[in-house]
Design an enzyme around this catalytic site. Sequence first.
Site, PDB file in Angstrom:
ATOM      1  N   SER A  34       0.787  -1.226   0.000  1.00  0.00           N
ATOM      2  CA  SER A  34       0.000   0.000   0.000  1.00  0.00           C
ATOM      3  C   SER A  34       0.827   1.288   0.000  1.00  0.00           C
ATOM      4  O   SER A  34       0.710   2.111  -0.903  1.00  0.00           O
ATOM      5  CB  SER A  34      -0.952  -0.006   1.200  1.00  0.00           C
ATOM      6  N   TYR A  83       5.686 -15.930  -1.131  1.00  0.00           N
ATOM      7  CA  TYR A  83       5.740 -14.910  -0.071  1.00  0.00           C
ATOM      8  C   TYR A  83       5.038 -15.437   1.166  1.00  0.00           C
ATOM      9  O   TYR A  83       3.972 -16.041   1.080  1.00  0.00           O
ATOM     10  CB  TYR A  83       5.058 -13.600  -0.536  1.00  0.00           C
ATOM     11  N   GLN A 108      -1.710   0.440   6.033  1.00  0.00           N
ATOM     12  CA  GLN A 108      -0.398   1.102   6.127  1.00  0.00           C
ATOM     13  C   GLN A 108      -0.636   2.611   6.094  1.00  0.00           C
ATOM     14  O   GLN A 108      -1.754   3.058   5.843  1.00  0.00           O
ATOM     15  CB  GLN A 108       0.493   0.665   4.951  1.00  0.00           C
ATOM     16  N   ASP A 175       8.473  -1.950  10.325  1.00  0.00           N
ATOM     17  CA  ASP A 175       8.138  -3.236  10.939  1.00  0.00           C
ATOM     18  C   ASP A 175       8.744  -3.495  12.317  1.00  0.00           C
ATOM     19  O   ASP A 175       8.040  -3.688  13.290  1.00  0.00           O
ATOM     20  CB  ASP A 175       8.527  -4.371  10.007  1.00  0.00           C
ATOM     21  N   GLU A 410      17.148  -1.224  -0.879  1.00  0.00           N
ATOM     22  CA  GLU A 410      15.999  -1.090   0.026  1.00  0.00           C
ATOM     23  C   GLU A 410      16.367  -0.199   1.228  1.00  0.00           C
ATOM     24  O   GLU A 410      15.584   0.658   1.638  1.00  0.00           O
ATOM     25  CB  GLU A 410      15.596  -2.494   0.495  1.00  0.00           C
TER      26      GLU A 410
HETATM   27  C1  GLC Z   1       8.676  -4.031   4.591  1.00  0.00           C
HETATM   28  C2  GLC Z   1       8.730  -2.577   5.056  1.00  0.00           C
HETATM   29  C3  GLC Z   1       7.435  -1.864   4.677  1.00  0.00           C
HETATM   30  C4  GLC Z   1       7.194  -2.014   3.185  1.00  0.00           C
HETATM   31  C5  GLC Z   1       7.254  -3.471   2.737  1.00  0.00           C
HETATM   32  C6  GLC Z   1       7.253  -3.618   1.235  1.00  0.00           C
HETATM   33  O1  GLC Z   1       7.660  -4.722   5.240  1.00  0.00           O
HETATM   34  O2  GLC Z   1       8.962  -2.501   6.423  1.00  0.00           O
HETATM   35  O3  GLC Z   1       7.487  -0.506   5.030  1.00  0.00           O
HETATM   36  O4  GLC Z   1       5.972  -1.466   2.848  1.00  0.00           O
HETATM   37  O5  GLC Z   1       8.441  -4.072   3.212  1.00  0.00           O
HETATM   38  O6  GLC Z   1       8.286  -2.871   0.665  1.00  0.00           O
END
Ligand code: GLC
Length: 448
Positions: A34, A83, A108, A175, A410
Amino acid sequence: MSADLWNSAAAVLDSNWSRDHMVPSRRLYPHQWSWDAAFIAIGLAYVNPTRAWRDLRSLFDAQWPDGRVPHIVFDPRTPEGAYFPGPAFWDVPAYAGRPARGSTGLTQPPLHAIAAWEIYRRAVSHGAVCAREAGEQLAWLYPRLVAQQDYLSGRRDAGGDGLASIVHPWESGLDNSPSWDATLAAVPADLGLLRRFHRRDLEVADAAHRPTDLDYARYLGLVLDYRDGGYADTDLAHRHAFVVECPAFNSILAAAELALAHIAGVVGADAGTHRRRAREITEAISRRLYDETTATFRARDVRTRELSPARCINGLLPLMLPDLPADRAAAVMAEAASPRFGLPRDTGLPVPSYDRTAPGFDPLRYWRGPIWINMNWLLRRGMLVHGYRDDAEDLRLAMLRLVHGSGHYEYFHPVTGEGIGAPAFSWTAALTLDLLADRSVPAYAHAA
Ligand code: GLC
């Protein structure tokens, strides 16, 4: 560096496009997320505005009837095993004519109104045809964006004080941030869950970078608890173990109301309500999430009423809000400039996700130290909103230097600047395009 960087960023976005949406990363995150979609749309609009709107629309096509926008929309063509936790684990029932197991039940940060307004404004500067098309997209999105805000400000106001609560660390987007440690400590960790379910993230990423098993067991337990309650939000503060008000999530919620005030002006709706809500949320953030003793914003546990002791990057984001009083903005800047975080003029780098001086600062572990471009991008815009133009420009250049030197990673090592995590990460690439192209004050913060 600009042309190289622009081309490499555009190439990442090309390679991560999947039929009607962008994946954050092909291997690690092979569905649609999101808030990623919002960051991505802002940058993607420079190179492919059609896809930018398409990405937002496919996300909002999956909006729940109660207004929540799911934090992951699952791509039915991606195998379950690609996933975890995937569609079967979330086990979301069918809704709004969509098949069962199409999304998660978490949310989110609601950054999408801000993204939509940015893209629209840019389209308008490209002439009448672009403006008309973008106006149609805005008109489609507006009621859906309002429903998202209503959900978060209504059902999710678990503390009853005008702020949205998150019910899972994943909803923050940060997270495993130390912001959640105190609350999580009281959440039961059933390590048996990790024997029943397999952590796919450890197959595709280094365990030293990822949340620990103990945290992961708690994450899964919280999902099961919310899921088994039918993803309902009634009486959360009493029956759910994780109910927290995050300063970044709520700052984005308030800034989204300002963006909606502008959008309302274009689609012929009432802008005043949105401006009032933005002011109310800003006031509630100042009242509820500010710690006078340390002059910092923190996350608050709704059940214990305690502020988190951890100083994390989410505490810097109230700077995004134009109505934040100047002394509070100055306090945020002082915290950012302190040795706990550090500004590029002292460190040469963007700001880390966690207090560098804290004993648990970990340069590799995800949201417990590394540098993230999306948070720095938001922080820089806050600096522009409050007139810290030189700091904003330093931060812009530091982000571009970092991505140019290390790649569209990332996240990044907060001491060496080395790229870590997924190598071709969509929001890093998208926001790089924006940082190369746009130096102006954020559009949501202009007076309507
Ligand atoms: C991880 C990150 C989150 C992001 C997701 C996909 O969970 O902490 O912020 O949206 O990855 O990139």
